[in-house]
Design an enzyme around this catalytic site. Structure first.
Site, mmCIF file in Angstrom:
data_model
loop_
_atom_site.group_PDB
_atom_site.id
_atom_site.type_symbol
_atom_site.label_atom_id
_atom_site.label_comp_id
_atom_site.label_asym_id
_atom_site.label_seq_id
_atom_site.Cartn_x
_atom_site.Cartn_y
_atom_site.Cartn_z
ATOM 1 N N HIS A 100 -33.159 -116.544 80.289
ATOM 2 C CA HIS A 100 -32.333 -117.742 80.487
ATOM 3 C C HIS A 100 -32.161 -118.035 81.981
ATOM 4 O O HIS A 100 -32.349 -119.168 82.439
ATOM 5 C CB HIS A 100 -30.941 -117.532 79.873
ATOM 6 N N HIS A 132 -33.466 -110.870 77.479
ATOM 7 C CA HIS A 132 -33.053 -112.150 76.898
ATOM 8 C C HIS A 132 -32.256 -112.971 77.915
ATOM 9 O O HIS A 132 -32.547 -114.157 78.144
ATOM 10 C CB HIS A 132 -32.211 -111.881 75.644
ATOM 11 N N GLU A 133 -31.252 -112.356 78.529
ATOM 12 C CA GLU A 133 -30.415 -113.080 79.483
ATOM 13 C C GLU A 133 -31.173 -113.376 80.768
ATOM 14 O O GLU A 133 -30.991 -114.442 81.376
ATOM 15 C CB GLU A 133 -29.137 -112.276 79.778
#
Length: 210
Positions: free
Chosen positions: A32, A28-29
């Site tokens: 980003h 997820h990170e």
């Protein structure tokens, strides 16, 4: 209760869920960071966040909350919105939840082809299938939670990018020194209601795809 409640009752389930969370939060990170980097913001790369190494994305407080509280978080990826267009900022915010949805879709495809053990009242997935369904459930939960329009979460930044006037107000709030504590307090106070909402949406989707 957090993950720690699983440790004594079902250590294997604890390891599966903890592993799924660790990897899913890292992806997820990373999503980003990679998206911001590709769109022209060098900030995530300067902070060493364009990586799938989970250790680079863990937050000590967020990890403790995952263990002992009904919610938690990874270390937010630093992004300079000035280096990105309006739609670039929306894309960066959306990249995290989208990565979780992609993992969930891959898990759905795996579940469809995995063998099932016949039972008197239906079918049961084997051990690998159970792990896949756990990863699916974790990623659906992460996507749903992060898409909530709550300040500091991805959902609010997506909405803020789509509605510039609201986005400016949200940015001003997030710039306040106690905004993080206010949001954490809100999530803690309404954790039961938020958890019920996320569980309802997640379980509805799981009942359709598994």
């Amino acid at each position: 209760m957090g993950l720690i409640s699983l440790l004594s009752s079902d250590p294997v389930a604890f390891l599966i869920v903890a592993g799924a969370l660790l990897l899913s939060l890292a992806i997820h990170e990373f999503a980003h960071a990679w998206t911001a980097d590709r769109l022209g913001d060098p900030t995530p790369r300067r902070f060493g966040r364009v990586t799938l190494n989970p250790l680079n994305h863990l937050d000590p407080i967020g990890s403790l909350l995952l263990l002992f509280a009904p919610f938690g978080f990874a270390r937010p990826v630093p992004v300079n919105p000035r280096n990105l267009s309006r739609w670039g900022n929306v894309g960066v915010a959306a990249a995290g939840p989208l990565s979780n949805l992609v993992i969930a879709l891959l898990c759905v495809a795996l579940v469809a082809v995995l063998p099932r053990e016949a039972l008197s009242d239906g079918f049961r997935l084997n051990t690998v299938g159970t792990i896949v369904v756990t990863v699916l459930s974790v990623n659906l939960g992460l996507a749903i939670f992060n898409l909530l329009p709550i300040p500091l979460l991805d959902g609010s930044r997506i909405v803020g990018g789509l509605v510039p006037s609201l986005g400016r107000s949200l940015a001003q709030f997030e710039a306040q020194p106690f905004s993080f504590l206010i949001v954490m307090l809100f999530i803690f106070l309404f954790s039961e209601q938020l958890g019920a909402l996320i569980s309802t949406v997640r379980d509805t989707i799981l009942s359709v795809v598994t």
